[in-house]
Design a protein around this motif. Structure first.
Motif: not given
Length: 58
Positions: A1-5
C-alpha cells in the motif's frame, strides 16, 4: 500500500515545480535517457486540483 502525501503550494510554487520538471525532462531527452518518471509527475501536477485553504496562525 502506498502512502499518500498532500502538498500545499502557492500558484508560483506550483508553476516552479512544473517548469523544473519540464527542464529535467528536456535534460534527460538531450542525454538520451528515459523520461517515464518525470512524465508521470508532470501529468500528476498538471491534473492536480487547486484548493484554497486557510492557515491559522498561533
Amino acid at each position: 500500500m502506498r502512502d499518500k502525501y498532500h502538498l500545499c503550494l502557492t500558484n508560483e510554487e506550483h508553476r516552479a515545480v512544473i517548469s523544473s520538471l519540464i527542464e529535467q525532462r528536456n535534460r534527460l531527452i538531450f542525454q538520451g535517457k528515459y523520461t517515464d518518471v518525470v512524465d508521470e509527475l508532470l501529468v500528476k501536477f498538471t491534473r492536480s486540483k487547486m484548493k484554497k485553504i486557510k492557515v491559522k496562525e498561533v
